[in-house]
Motif scaffolding. Structure first.
Motif, mmCIF file in Angstrom:
data_model
loop_
_atom_site.group_PDB
_atom_site.id
_atom_site.type_symbol
_atom_site.label_atom_id
_atom_site.label_comp_id
_atom_site.label_asym_id
_atom_site.label_seq_id
_atom_site.Cartn_x
_atom_site.Cartn_y
_atom_site.Cartn_z
ATOM 1 N N TYR A 1 -1.942 7.682 2.971
ATOM 2 C CA TYR A 1 -1.261 8.240 1.797
ATOM 3 C C TYR A 1 -2.282 8.630 0.731
ATOM 4 N N CYS A 2 -3.322 7.806 0.581
ATOM 5 C CA CYS A 2 -4.401 8.135 -0.375
ATOM 6 C C CYS A 2 -5.057 9.449 0.029
ATOM 7 N N ALA B 1 -7.579 -6.171 -12.989
ATOM 8 C CA ALA B 1 -7.327 -6.325 -14.424
ATOM 9 C C ALA B 1 -6.236 -5.384 -14.918
ATOM 10 N N HIS B 2 -6.050 -4.270 -14.221
ATOM 11 C CA HIS B 2 -5.018 -3.301 -14.595
ATOM 12 C C HIS B 2 -3.757 -3.442 -13.732
ATOM 13 N N ASN B 3 -3.660 -4.575 -13.053
ATOM 14 C CA ASN B 3 -2.476 -4.914 -12.235
ATOM 15 C C ASN B 3 -2.140 -3.840 -11.211
ATOM 16 N N ILE B 4 -3.155 -3.264 -10.608
ATOM 17 C CA ILE B 4 -2.924 -2.252 -9.578
ATOM 18 C C ILE B 4 -2.990 -2.943 -8.223
ATOM 19 N N SER B 5 -1.866 -2.928 -7.535
ATOM 20 C CA SER B 5 -1.792 -3.583 -6.230
ATOM 21 C C SER B 5 -1.277 -2.648 -5.148
ATOM 22 N N VAL B 6 -0.983 -1.404 -5.506
ATOM 23 C CA VAL B 6 -0.451 -0.416 -4.570
ATOM 24 C C VAL B 6 -1.404 0.772 -4.514
ATOM 25 N N ALA B 7 -1.666 1.213 -3.316
ATOM 26 C CA ALA B 7 -2.473 2.432 -3.144
ATOM 27 C C ALA B 7 -1.641 3.443 -2.374
ATOM 28 N N PRO B 8 -1.695 4.692 -2.763
ATOM 29 C CA PRO B 8 -2.428 5.207 -3.907
ATOM 30 C C PRO B 8 -1.689 4.946 -5.215
ATOM 31 N N THR B 9 -2.465 4.760 -6.264
ATOM 32 C CA THR B 9 -1.940 4.760 -7.627
ATOM 33 C C THR B 9 -2.730 5.820 -8.377
ATOM 34 N N VAL B 10 -2.025 6.682 -9.094
ATOM 35 C CA VAL B 10 -2.681 7.719 -9.888
ATOM 36 C C VAL B 10 -2.411 7.413 -11.354
ATOM 37 N N LEU B 11 -3.513 7.312 -12.123
ATOM 38 C CA LEU B 11 -3.444 7.018 -13.553
ATOM 39 C C LEU B 11 -3.822 8.253 -14.353
ATOM 40 N N PHE B 12 -3.342 8.318 -15.594
ATOM 41 C CA PHE B 12 -3.609 9.435 -16.500
ATOM 42 C C PHE B 12 -4.098 8.807 -17.806
ATOM 43 N N MET C 1 3.478 6.837 -2.693
ATOM 44 C CA MET C 1 3.651 8.275 -2.505
ATOM 45 C C MET C 1 5.068 8.579 -2.053
ATOM 46 N N GLN C 2 5.724 9.452 -2.787
ATOM 47 C CA GLN C 2 7.062 9.917 -2.456
ATOM 48 C C GLN C 2 6.890 11.350 -1.943
ATOM 49 N N PRO C 3 6.764 11.531 -0.619
ATOM 50 C CA PRO C 3 6.366 12.836 -0.084
ATOM 51 C C PRO C 3 7.251 14.013 -0.477
ATOM 52 N N ASP C 4 8.549 13.809 -0.634
ATOM 53 C CA ASP C 4 9.426 14.945 -0.895
ATOM 54 C C ASP C 4 9.177 15.612 -2.240
ATOM 55 N N PHE C 5 8.912 14.834 -3.268
ATOM 56 C CA PHE C 5 8.779 15.395 -4.613
ATOM 57 C C PHE C 5 7.464 15.029 -5.288
ATOM 58 N N TYR C 6 6.468 14.600 -4.518
ATOM 59 C CA TYR C 6 5.234 14.100 -5.106
ATOM 60 C C TYR C 6 4.566 15.135 -6.007
ATOM 61 N N GLY C 7 4.480 16.374 -5.561
ATOM 62 C CA GLY C 7 3.853 17.418 -6.358
ATOM 63 C C GLY C 7 4.534 17.602 -7.701
ATOM 64 N N ALA C 8 5.859 17.541 -7.713
ATOM 65 C CA ALA C 8 6.607 17.683 -8.963
ATOM 66 C C ALA C 8 6.365 16.489 -9.885
#
Length: 164
Positions: free
Chosen positions: A63-64, A110-121, A136-143
């Motif tokens: 997924y990453c 430290a940022h409580n990230i336990s799922v990959a992929p995770t995208v931060l802004f 990753m939600q494949p159907d609407f990920y781009g949106a």
């Protein structure tokens, strides 16, 4: 031009196309540039009116790879976004926004990230400008990605006082 000469003219063009296709395949599987200094990299992105988009990934995560290859990589290559990558299992050194040194693994924890992929802004202070995309939600990920990028850009613009 006689028809029989077309194959000789097309051969160099086809060879060039094959080289470009193989280069694209290699580039598509490469990682995004690594996070090395959250503060400096997010400040540089903000000066361009952009959030720092950070892909938190795992080695071998399909997924990453999909997020990197199909969504973030093309936008980075086009110069549309400032994006970096962190391997959440690595001992790679990273300078945090406060100047302290840590590792990619400790930073993700430290940022409580336990799922990959995770995208931060992220803003220049390392704060989230939009809700992180976890998994990753494949159907609407781009949106979902574009919506989060737009939201983060609007906040960067509002904080810098520049119109969108």
């Amino acid at each position: 031009m006689p028809f029989r000469s077309l194959p000789r003219l097309a051969a160099p063009w086809l060879a060039s196309l094959a080289v470009l296709a193989s280069f694209s395949a290699v580039a598509a599987t490469a990682h995004l540039p690594p996070v090395t200094d959250i503060g400096a990299q997010s400040a540089a992105a903000a000066k361009q009116g952009e959030p720092l988009v950070v892909l938190v990934s795992l080695p071998g995560c399909t997924y990453c790879e999909t997020v990197r290859r199909n969504y973030l990589g093309p936008q980075v290559a086009a110069g549309d976004i400032a994006a970096r990558e962190i391997d959440m299992t690595a001992d790679t050194p990273i300078r945090d926004v406060d100047g302290t040194m840590t590792t990619a693994k400790r930073w993700a924890q430290a940022h409580n990230i336990s799922v990959a992929p995770t995208v931060l802004f992220l803003d220049p202070h390392g704060r989230n400008l939009a809700k992180p995309l976890r998994g990753m939600q494949p159907d609407f990920y781009g949106a979902y990605l574009e919506q989060a990028i737009d939201e983060a850009r609007a906040k960067v613009a509002a904080r810098s006082g520049t119109p969108q």
